[in-house]
Design a protein around this motif. Structure first.
Motif, PDB file in Angstrom:
ATOM      1  N   GLY A 138       0.803  -1.218   0.000  1.00 25.88           N
ATOM      2  CA  GLY A 138       0.000   0.000   0.000  1.00 25.88           C
ATOM      3  C   GLY A 138       0.837   1.269   0.000  1.00 25.88           C
ATOM      4  N   ILE A 139       2.161   1.116  -0.129  1.00 26.30           N
ATOM      5  CA  ILE A 139       3.053   2.279  -0.163  1.00 26.30           C
ATOM      6  C   ILE A 139       2.984   2.911  -1.547  1.00 26.30           C
ATOM      7  N   LYS A 140       2.612   4.178  -1.593  1.00 25.16           N
ATOM      8  CA  LYS A 140       2.472   4.870  -2.874  1.00 25.16           C
ATOM      9  C   LYS A 140       3.366   6.107  -3.002  1.00 25.16           C
ATOM     10  N   ASP A 141       3.820   6.605  -1.869  1.00 26.02           N
ATOM     11  CA  ASP A 141       4.656   7.800  -1.879  1.00 26.02           C
ATOM     12  C   ASP A 141       5.496   7.822  -0.602  1.00 26.02           C
ATOM     13  N   ILE A 142       6.281   8.876  -0.426  1.00 21.92           N
ATOM     14  CA  ILE A 142       7.171   8.960   0.728  1.00 21.92           C
ATOM     15  C   ILE A 142       6.394   9.005   2.042  1.00 21.92           C
ATOM     16  N   GLU A 143       5.296   9.741   2.062  1.00 25.55           N
ATOM     17  CA  GLU A 143       4.501   9.841   3.297  1.00 25.55           C
ATOM     18  C   GLU A 143       3.929   8.489   3.710  1.00 25.55           C
ATOM     19  N   SER A 144       3.402   7.735   2.739  1.00 27.96           N
ATOM     20  CA  SER A 144       2.842   6.421   3.081  1.00 27.96           C
ATOM     21  C   SER A 144       3.948   5.427   3.443  1.00 27.96           C
ATOM     22  N   LEU A 145       5.142   5.626   2.910  1.00 29.84           N
ATOM     23  CA  LEU A 145       6.281   4.785   3.310  1.00 29.84           C
ATOM     24  C   LEU A 145       6.611   5.027   4.776  1.00 29.84           C
ATOM     25  N   LYS A 146       6.635   6.285   5.184  1.00 30.19           N
ATOM     26  CA  LYS A 146       6.932   6.613   6.573  1.00 30.19           C
ATOM     27  C   LYS A 146       5.850   6.054   7.505  1.00 30.19           C
ATOM     28  N   ALA A 147       4.604   6.145   7.065  1.00 28.85           N
ATOM     29  CA  ALA A 147       3.497   5.613   7.870  1.00 28.85           C
ATOM     30  C   ALA A 147       3.583   4.091   7.969  1.00 28.85           C
ATOM     31  N   TYR A 148       3.891   3.431   6.858  1.00 32.23           N
ATOM     32  CA  TYR A 148       4.015   1.962   6.836  1.00 32.23           C
ATOM     33  C   TYR A 148       5.152   1.527   7.759  1.00 32.23           C
ATOM     34  N   ALA A 149       6.273   2.257   7.701  1.00 34.66           N
ATOM     35  CA  ALA A 149       7.412   1.914   8.538  1.00 34.66           C
ATOM     36  C   ALA A 149       7.068   2.044  10.022  1.00 34.66           C
ATOM     37  N   LYS A 150       6.262   3.044  10.351  1.00 31.83           N
ATOM     38  CA  LYS A 150       5.860   3.245  11.745  1.00 31.83           C
ATOM     39  C   LYS A 150       4.943   2.120  12.214  1.00 31.83           C
ATOM     40  N   ASP A 151       4.043   1.676  11.326  1.00 32.83           N
ATOM     41  CA  ASP A 151       3.074   0.629  11.691  1.00 32.83           C
ATOM     42  C   ASP A 151       3.674  -0.766  11.642  1.00 32.83           C
ATOM     43  N   HIS A 152       4.798  -0.933  10.947  1.00 36.21           N
ATOM     44  CA  HIS A 152       5.408  -2.254  10.777  1.00 36.21           C
ATOM     45  C   HIS A 152       6.857  -2.233  11.271  1.00 36.21           C
ATOM     46  N   SER A 153       7.059  -1.658  12.426  1.00 35.46           N
ATOM     47  CA  SER A 153       8.404  -1.545  12.981  1.00 35.46           C
ATOM     48  C   SER A 153       9.061  -2.921  13.130  1.00 35.46           C
ATOM     49  N   GLY A 154      10.270  -3.046  12.602  1.00 35.65           N
ATOM     50  CA  GLY A 154      11.002  -4.317  12.685  1.00 35.65           C
ATOM     51  C   GLY A 154      10.570  -5.353  11.675  1.00 35.65           C
ATOM     52  N   GLN A 155       9.648  -5.010  10.769  1.00 37.24           N
ATOM     53  CA  GLN A 155       9.115  -5.990   9.820  1.00 37.24           C
ATOM     54  C   GLN A 155       9.419  -5.648   8.356  1.00 37.24           C
ATOM     55  N   ILE A 156      10.164  -4.578   8.136  1.00 42.28           N
ATOM     56  CA  ILE A 156      10.425  -4.143   6.762  1.00 42.28           C
ATOM     57  C   ILE A 156      11.797  -4.619   6.298  1.00 42.28           C
ATOM     58  N   ASN A 157      11.814  -5.215   5.117  1.00 38.81           N
ATOM     59  CA  ASN A 157      13.054  -5.626   4.475  1.00 38.81           C
ATOM     60  C   ASN A 157      13.213  -4.866   3.156  1.00 38.81           C
ATOM     61  N   TYR A 158      14.439  -4.682   2.733  1.00 37.94           N
ATOM     62  CA  TYR A 158      14.646  -4.100   1.408  1.00 37.94           C
ATOM     63  C   TYR A 158      15.620  -4.937   0.592  1.00 37.94           C
ATOM     64  N   SER A 159      15.340  -5.060  -0.682  1.00 37.15           N
ATOM     65  CA  SER A 159      16.191  -5.811  -1.601  1.00 37.15           C
ATOM     66  C   SER A 159      17.347  -4.945  -2.079  1.00 37.15           C
ATOM     67  N   SER A 160      18.450  -5.602  -2.404  1.00 39.70           N
ATOM     68  CA  SER A 160      19.531  -4.920  -3.107  1.00 39.70           C
ATOM     69  C   SER A 160      20.284  -5.947  -3.943  1.00 39.70           C
ATOM     70  N   ILE A 161      21.182  -5.453  -4.797  1.00 43.49           N
ATOM     71  CA  ILE A 161      21.989  -6.361  -5.619  1.00 43.49           C
ATOM     72  C   ILE A 161      23.372  -6.552  -5.016  1.00 43.49           C
ATOM     73  N   GLY A 162      23.522  -6.225  -3.725  1.00 41.29           N
ATOM     74  CA  GLY A 162      24.778  -6.509  -3.048  1.00 41.29           C
ATOM     75  C   GLY A 162      25.233  -5.394  -2.126  1.00 41.29           C
ATOM     76  N   LEU A 163      25.909  -5.761  -1.064  1.00 42.93           N
ATOM     77  CA  LEU A 163      26.411  -4.815  -0.082  1.00 42.93           C
ATOM     78  C   LEU A 163      27.444  -3.893  -0.710  1.00 42.93           C
TER      79      LEU A 163
END
Length: 323
Positions: free
Chosen positions: A133-158
């Motif tokens: 449900g993340i559509k913009d920066i504000e909703s990302l911040k809200a999602y992060a607040k509601d899902h503390s410790g549950q967010i992962n992000y993908s990358s192609i390497g450290l």
């Protein structure tokens, strides 16, 4: 007599410089790229080589030396003869990030390599999937607040510029997310689309098909201005974080010991190529943004600014790639 000798020496120096300028180049030039054949960086190198060959009337041969976070290619060029006949397809990885990520480096970009041009930028986009449900920066911040410790992000390497850009976004937005590295964009995006991870910074050209199909949502781009490839997507900067800017860029470097005359000659010839309409069009088709020529002072200032930005991110997150 003394004045005459000084004049003769001065004329000899000018004559030598003129001869050097007009003798170069008189044989093929090698353009070393740190990337495997087929990608947008490789296309950039080969496009430049074709145009450069026409300008200098000598073959320009692209040689691929991928691996070790661009270090194999960068070290090879740094150790090559400083005669203008070996060029490096440089990037922020080779010129800025590696010295910050590795305590032991096979080359010193500050002392051994000089950046002559920045050819293009590969614009980046922060993406998520429809399940968050993340559509913009504000909703990302809200999602992060509601899902503390549950967010992962993908990358192609450290230590990759895309991963470090994500860390920069986390730092500026005060968002917590766990890094999940993958071996390439395909598995990283697959994990994102299946909601195993919830966000990722990617090169626009790679994610654009999935964005257009609706499988991914473009949250924000990372340039100072909106991307021509995603004009409806706001930037991080305009989403409440003025001055935010991050990208992957590519340029040309030579060994620092190269004659100033040859450096200047190469710089000017490449600047001519950079302004050709067909060259710019070819880069645009690869989702690269062609850059305008800059003076050496501007390039040096840009490197210092880029280094300052990434030093903060890397230091704050204690990121190192030394074994």
């Amino acid at each position: 007599m003394k004045k005459m000798l000084i004049a003769i020496c001065a004329l000899a120096a000018v004559g030598s410089a003129w001869a050097q300028k007009n003798e170069f180049p008189n044989k093929p030039i090698k353009l070393i790229t740190p990337y495997a054949p087929g990608g947008s960086a490789d296309v950039l190198a080969r496009t430049l080589a074709n145009y450069l060959s026409v300008e200098i009337k000598q073959p320009v041969i692209v040689e691929n030396k991928p691996g070790a976070n661009t270090m194999i290619a960068a070290a090879a060029v740094a150790r090559s003869p400083a005669d203008g006949y070996t060029l490096l397809l440089a990037s922020n990885a080779s010129m800025v990030l590696n010295p910050l990520l590795y305590k032991k480096l096979a080359y010193n970009p500050d002392k051994e390599l000089t950046l002559l041009n920045i050819l293009a930028e590969a614009p980046l986009v922060l993406v998520s999937n429809s399940q968050t449900g993340i559509k913009d920066i504000e909703s990302l911040k809200a999602y992060a607040k509601d899902h503390s410790g549950q967010i992962n992000y993908s990358s192609i390497g450290l230590g990759n510029p895309l991963q470090l850009t994500t860390e920069l976004i986390k730092y500026r937005l005060n968002v917590a997310a766990t890094h999940i590295p993958f071996n390439g964009s395909a598995p990283a995006l697959t994990a994102l689309m299946s909601n195993d991870t919830q966000m990722m910074v990617d090169v626009i050209g790679t994610s654009l098909p999935q964005i257009k199909s609706g499988k991914l949502l473009a949250i924000a781009t990372t340039g100072l201005e909106r991307s021509q490839f995603l004009p409806q997507t706001p930037t991080v900067a305009e989403s409440g974080f003025p001055g935010f800017r991050a990208s992957t860029w590519f340029g040309i470097s030579v060994p620092t010991a190269t004659s100033p005359i040859i450096k200047n000659q190469l710089q000017q010839i490449i600047n001519v190529v950079m302004q050709k309409t067909d060259f710019i069009t070819t880069l645009t088709k690869q989702y690269l943004v062609a850059q305008k020529p800059q003076s050496q002072a501007q390039l040096d200032a840009f490197l210092l600014s880029d280094r300052k930005t990434w030093h903060q991110v890397i230091a704050d997150n204690h990121i190192t790639l030394d074994n």
